[in-house]
Design an enzyme around this catalytic site. Structure first.
Site, mmCIF file in Angstrom:
data_model
loop_
_atom_site.group_PDB
_atom_site.id
_atom_site.type_symbol
_atom_site.label_atom_id
_atom_site.label_comp_id
_atom_site.label_asym_id
_atom_site.label_seq_id
_atom_site.Cartn_x
_atom_site.Cartn_y
_atom_site.Cartn_z
ATOM 1 N N TYR A 53 0.873 -1.371 -0.151
ATOM 2 C CA TYR A 53 -0.071 -0.149 -0.065
ATOM 3 C C TYR A 53 1.005 1.298 -0.047
ATOM 4 O O TYR A 53 1.340 1.767 1.136
ATOM 5 C CB TYR A 53 -0.875 0.062 1.179
ATOM 6 N N ASN A 85 -4.645 -14.394 0.766
ATOM 7 C CA ASN A 85 -4.651 -15.011 -0.688
ATOM 8 C C ASN A 85 -4.036 -16.248 -1.236
ATOM 9 O O ASN A 85 -3.853 -16.652 -1.916
ATOM 10 C CB ASN A 85 -4.082 -14.130 -1.660
ATOM 11 N N TYR A 103 -11.439 -9.487 3.718
ATOM 12 C CA TYR A 103 -11.007 -8.312 3.231
ATOM 13 C C TYR A 103 -12.054 -7.807 2.151
ATOM 14 O O TYR A 103 -12.919 -8.703 1.660
ATOM 15 C CB TYR A 103 -9.522 -7.948 2.777
ATOM 16 N N PRO A 137 -14.590 -6.022 3.046
ATOM 17 C CA PRO A 137 -16.025 -6.201 3.669
ATOM 18 C C PRO A 137 -16.983 -5.145 3.271
ATOM 19 O O PRO A 137 -18.251 -5.541 3.317
ATOM 20 C CB PRO A 137 -15.800 -6.098 5.212
ATOM 21 N N SER A 162 -15.867 -2.360 -1.177
ATOM 22 C CA SER A 162 -15.204 -1.167 -1.779
ATOM 23 C C SER A 162 -16.185 -0.001 -1.649
ATOM 24 O O SER A 162 -16.097 1.015 -2.577
ATOM 25 C CB SER A 162 -14.570 -1.374 -3.163
ATOM 26 N N LYS A 216 -24.356 3.854 -0.468
ATOM 27 C CA LYS A 216 -24.577 5.052 -1.143
ATOM 28 C C LYS A 216 -24.545 5.005 -2.592
ATOM 29 O O LYS A 216 -24.520 6.331 -3.072
ATOM 30 C CB LYS A 216 -23.221 5.996 -0.405
HETATM 31 P P1 NAP Z 1 -13.850 -1.924 1.953
HETATM 32 O O1 NAP Z 1 -13.485 -1.765 3.326
HETATM 33 O O2 NAP Z 1 -14.776 -3.034 1.289
HETATM 34 O O3 NAP Z 1 -14.252 -0.469 1.575
HETATM 35 C C1 NAP Z 1 -13.661 0.735 2.076
HETATM 36 C C2 NAP Z 1 -14.209 1.922 1.240
HETATM 37 O O4 NAP Z 1 -15.596 1.998 1.589
HETATM 38 C C3 NAP Z 1 -13.555 3.226 1.960
HETATM 39 O O5 NAP Z 1 -12.346 3.410 1.175
HETATM 40 C C4 NAP Z 1 -14.548 4.304 1.487
HETATM 41 O O6 NAP Z 1 -14.322 4.552 -0.074
HETATM 42 C C5 NAP Z 1 -15.843 3.503 1.494
HETATM 43 N N1 NAP Z 1 -16.258 3.513 3.026
HETATM 44 C C6 NAP Z 1 -16.010 3.149 4.070
HETATM 45 N N2 NAP Z 1 -16.889 3.429 5.120
HETATM 46 C C7 NAP Z 1 -17.760 4.234 4.825
HETATM 47 C C8 NAP Z 1 -18.889 4.860 5.171
HETATM 48 N N3 NAP Z 1 -19.201 4.815 6.418
HETATM 49 N N4 NAP Z 1 -19.671 5.618 4.514
HETATM 50 C C9 NAP Z 1 -19.488 5.752 3.104
HETATM 51 N N5 NAP Z 1 -18.291 5.039 2.411
HETATM 52 C C10 NAP Z 1 -17.794 4.313 3.206
HETATM 53 O O7 NAP Z 1 -12.563 -2.162 0.907
HETATM 54 P P2 NAP Z 1 -10.940 -1.964 1.125
HETATM 55 O O8 NAP Z 1 -10.810 -0.937 2.233
HETATM 56 O O9 NAP Z 1 -10.391 -1.886 -0.154
HETATM 57 O O10 NAP Z 1 -10.788 -3.091 2.079
HETATM 58 C C11 NAP Z 1 -10.692 -3.290 3.550
HETATM 59 C C12 NAP Z 1 -9.130 -3.464 3.771
HETATM 60 O O11 NAP Z 1 -8.933 -4.923 3.457
HETATM 61 C C13 NAP Z 1 -7.940 -2.694 2.990
HETATM 62 O O12 NAP Z 1 -8.319 -1.335 3.596
HETATM 63 C C14 NAP Z 1 -6.864 -3.440 3.182
HETATM 64 O O13 NAP Z 1 -6.312 -3.112 4.608
HETATM 65 C C15 NAP Z 1 -7.299 -5.098 3.318
HETATM 66 N N6 NAP Z 1 -7.262 -5.419 2.005
HETATM 67 C C16 NAP Z 1 -6.390 -6.671 2.039
HETATM 68 C C17 NAP Z 1 -6.275 -7.402 0.806
HETATM 69 C C18 NAP Z 1 -5.213 -8.529 0.728
HETATM 70 O O14 NAP Z 1 -4.768 -9.060 -0.237
HETATM 71 N N7 NAP Z 1 -4.876 -9.029 1.869
HETATM 72 C C19 NAP Z 1 -6.847 -6.897 -0.371
HETATM 73 C C20 NAP Z 1 -7.549 -5.781 -0.360
HETATM 74 C C21 NAP Z 1 -7.807 -5.216 0.849
HETATM 75 P P3 NAP Z 1 -14.961 5.633 -0.761
HETATM 76 O O15 NAP Z 1 -14.970 6.978 0.191
HETATM 77 O O16 NAP Z 1 -14.130 5.876 -2.008
HETATM 78 O O17 NAP Z 1 -16.236 5.328 -1.327
#
Ligand code: NAP
Length: 320
Positions: free
Chosen positions: A61, A159, A206, A208, A211, A217
């Site tokens: 990241y 993964n 991950y 959750p 995205s 929204k």
């Molecule tokens: P996510 O948790 O599914 O979605 C997060 C995104 O949703 C935020 O960046 C924001 O984006 C939006 N959001 C979050 N809370 C919100 C709210 N209360 N109201 C409105 N929008 C909201 O996706 P992610 O952050 O990509 O994945 C979670 C974590 O998993 C990552 O940060 C990372 O640490 C980990 N990850 C790990 C792997 C792996 O290979 N191990 C791969 C991917 C991710 P916007 O503001 O742009 O809408």
């Protein structure tokens, strides 16, 4: 008040709140456009100030930048009160990206992560992706040595397929698995869950919130710029996108029963799910962290848990 109890990570003595913070948008300039470092630091501090105990990051990241910003954010916090999970495996030494699980490479990666984070131990260290040459138990063996040296406290893989997890856990050292899983990707972990439970391995999903899609929204008009990873995600393409929007509409009533947002009751669903250890929603804004942190206070009755489960039944079998 926190309703969902703290969880223990695998066979380690690491514990966390069941809600963490995903930080791929904290310094992850290679994944998302228009990120701001100061906001990233504030996002992390807001999480810690609002009872979130686990920060999930990775070298890739921002190629170390997410870890550096976390290092900056945690300076004034009591290190014993929160846990850091980071990951390594991406090797750019040849000038392009190679996945590398070689014991010497992982050992070097851990030392470099420690420096960037400004800490002398990492609570959870994941092999971010499997490579195709290193015997998995050897890669994990290198992490076990680092655990014995006190540099890491729990060992994870991310993964990895079920067979790869079994190989990695040949000596019983694996504490935690992180993999894609959400209400839109429920089939992804079904196969591995019995093995994880039998071997006392925790599971962290991950993406959750898919995205942001599972926050409720978006509507059918949503589009993303090319350099935003959502522009290429299946969840934002038909037919999955419309099916997801239909399911989310069914969750709105449950959210209003609790004077809560859709994201809060969806996060409560993960925390109530006995297969899930820590849910790690990402955030780009301080307000998102504040909203998400309140999910820990929402007791979801069994009936509503089941209603959310039923709303997403379309996603229980692989439909891409
Ligand atoms: P996510 O948790 O599914 O979605 C997060 C995104 O949703 C935020 O960046 C924001 O984006 C939006 N959001 C979050 N809370 C919100 C709210 N209360 N109201 C409105 N929008 C909201 O996706 P992610 O952050 O990509 O994945 C979670 C974590 O998993 C990552 O940060 C990372 O640490 C980990 N990850 C790990 C792997 C792996 O290979 N191990 C791969 C991917 C991710 P916007 O503001 O742009 O809408």
């Amino acid at each position: 008040m926190q309703y969902y109890k703290d969880v223990k990570i695998g066979k380690s003595d690491v514990t966390s709140t069941p809600l963490g913070l995903g930080t791929n948008a904290v310094g992850g300039y290679n994944l998302f456009p228009n990120l701001n470092d100061d906001t990233g630091v504030e996002v992390v501090k807001t999480a810690l100030d609002n009872g979130i105990k686990l920060l999930d990051t990775a070298y890739v990241y921002g190629l170390g930048h997410s870890e550096e910003l976390i290092g900056k954010a945690i300076k004034d916090y009591d290190r014993s009160k929160f846990v850091i999970a980071t990951k390594g495996a991406h090797d750019f030494s040849s000038g392009h990206e190679v996945i590398n699980n070689d014991p010497a490479f992982l050992t070097k990666q851990v030392d470099e992560s420690l420096k960037r984070l400004g800490t002398d131990y990492i609570d959870i260290y994941y092999i971010h992706f499997p490579d195709d040459k290193t015997p998995k138990a050897e890669a994990v063996g290198a992490l076990q040595k680092l655990r014995e040296q006190g540099k890491i406290r729990a060992i994870g893989v991310s993964n990895f397929s079920l067979d790869q997890i079994k190989e990695a856990n040949a000596d019983g050292y694996v504490d935690i698995v992180e993999d894609q899983y959400s209400l839109l990707h429920q089939d992804d972990m079904a196969e591995m869950m019995p093995y994880l439970k039998e071997n006392n391995i925790s599971f962290v999903p991950y993406f959750p919130l898919a995205s942001g899609l599972l926050t409720g929204k978006y509507d059918k008009t949503a589009t993303f710029p090319k350099d935003d990873i959502r522009s290429s995600m299946d969840d934002f393409k038909e037919p999955r996108f419309s099916k997801a929007l239909e399911a989310i509409d069914k969750v709105r009533g449950i959210a209003s029963n609790h004077n809560a947002t859709v994201s809060q009751v969806i996060l409560a669903w993960y925390m109530k799910n006995p297969d899930i250890s820590v849910v790690i929603p990402g955030a780009k804004k301080v307000d998102q962290v504040l909203v998400n942190s309140r999910a820990m206070e929402i007791p979801l009755p069994d009936k509503e848990y089941q209603a959310i489960d039923d709303a997403f039944s379309y996603f229980k079998v692989a439909k891409k």
